[in-house]
Every structure is written in C-alpha cells, then in structure tokens.
Design an enzyme around this catalytic site. Sequence first.
Site, PDB file in Angstrom:
ATOM      1  N   SER A  23       0.028  55.204  65.558  1.00 52.15           N
ATOM      2  CA  SER A  23      -0.962  54.125  65.662  1.00 52.15           C
ATOM      3  C   SER A  23      -0.386  52.796  65.195  1.00 52.15           C
ATOM      4  O   SER A  23       0.637  52.746  64.515  1.00 52.15           O
ATOM      5  CB  SER A  23      -2.187  54.453  64.798  1.00 52.15           C
ATOM      6  OG  SER A  23      -2.917  55.489  65.390  1.00 52.15           O
ATOM      7  N   CYS A  24      -1.100  51.736  65.542  1.00 53.90           N
ATOM      8  CA  CYS A  24      -0.784  50.390  65.050  1.00 53.90           C
ATOM      9  C   CYS A  24      -0.732  50.432  63.528  1.00 53.90           C
ATOM     10  O   CYS A  24      -1.613  51.045  62.920  1.00 53.90           O
ATOM     11  CB  CYS A  24      -1.874  49.429  65.511  1.00 53.90           C
ATOM     12  SG  CYS A  24      -1.742  47.771  64.806  1.00 53.90           S
ATOM     13  N   PRO A  25       0.246  49.860  62.877  1.00 48.76           N
ATOM     14  CA  PRO A  25       1.246  48.929  63.406  1.00 48.76           C
ATOM     15  C   PRO A  25       2.581  49.576  63.781  1.00 48.76           C
ATOM     16  O   PRO A  25       3.562  48.861  63.967  1.00 48.76           O
ATOM     17  CB  PRO A  25       1.440  47.965  62.237  1.00 48.76           C
ATOM     18  CG  PRO A  25       1.323  48.869  61.041  1.00 48.76           C
ATOM     19  CD  PRO A  25       0.285  49.900  61.399  1.00 48.76           C
TER      20      PRO A  25
END
Lengths: 86, 132
Positions: A23-25
């Site tokens: 997932s982000c980041p």
Amino acid sequence: MPLSPEELKKLKPDKTVDARGVSCPGPLLAAKRAITEVPIDGILEVLSSDPGTARDLPKWAEKVGHEFLGVIEEPGYWRIFVRRKK
Amino acid sequence: MVLVVFSGTPDRLLGMSVLVSGAVALDMEVDIYLMLWGTYAFLKKNLEKNTELSEHKELATQLSEGLKNAGLKPWYEILKEAKELGTVRIHVCGAAAKAWNASLDDIFLADDIVGATEIIDAAKNAKIALFI
C-alpha cells in the site's frame, strides 16, 4: 499529454518495479528509489495494486521534474510509466 | 516540512510516516521534533511493543489485520526507508529525553537533542508545519 494504452504497450521500460501487494506509500518510495537506476530519458514502469498510486505517481513526477507517460489498467493492478528527465 | 510529534501511539505515528514518505518523494527536507510521547514511542526498546491505539481501541485487532493485508509496514520501518531515501532529520526535545532518562543512542534514528526555541524557530520558518 499521457500516451494511449496502445502507445504505452509498445514502450520498452529500462526498469520495472513490482510494487503489487504494497500500500501507499510503498509504491511511491519504490518509484523514488528506482528512478535513480534509470538513465536520463529512460523509462521506469511501476506495477501497483494500490488504487492511490495511479494518481500519486503522476503528481510525484510533475513535482520532481520527470515526465508522466501514462497508465495501463490491468486486472487487479496498474502499470504506470514515467520518463526520467533529470 | 516540520513535524512536531507529541503523540506516541502507532496509529498516529503511521500517519506521520506516510506524510514523511510523501514529502521525501517530493524531495522536501523533513525535520521531525519529538516531544513527550513521541520520544517514548521512538525509544528503541518500545518500537515493537507500543501497540495501543489512540482511538477506537476495540478495533486494534481488526486494524492490525487490515494493515497487514494492505501490505503496510509498521510506522518505524516506513520512516526508516524514508530516511534512507531523503533528508529526514529527527530531533529530540531535551526535556522529553530527560523525562525518559534516554540518551541519543536509545532513540530510534535520532540525530540530536534540541530545546524549545529551536522547535518554534523551525516551525516558524517551515512552509509546512504540522503538530501530531
């Protein structure tokens, strides 16, 4: 102006980073790390299953001075293309 | 960007790490100022065992599994990666270090120990200053 999916599929990336499942980041940091391993005017391809990345990487490329080339949407993930400009 | 980190719960620190990562990706320099509970959370001995959330404590297990499924690393691993990739300086409030009887070596990724004047001055001069 981003390229069409047909044009993007013809590109030969200098480096591809597979950031799927992160997932982000994560994909953003992976792109920042990988762009330095691509020659100037070379192409980085980032594979990401995170929906935010397809919006995040164009903004990142614009802000730091690279060229966002476009996105291909594949089942369950995105292929994002950036040309290194500096 | 300046982040004044008073809080020490992992949910808030995850938010901090995500913001730091975004700033580093944009080639921004980041100064993190750890205050009381932030310093406590950054103590090397506390990194992994500090798991209590600041809000909705009843959702801790659900959140933990959700973050794991999302492929999100713990806040301190995200921060470490961001620090490796860009300019991230981590400063510790002197009073907080003293309160926890901690030296610089006891605090994760810490660069130096500072006083309140420097924190205010840095926040005043930053384009972005956030209090967490």
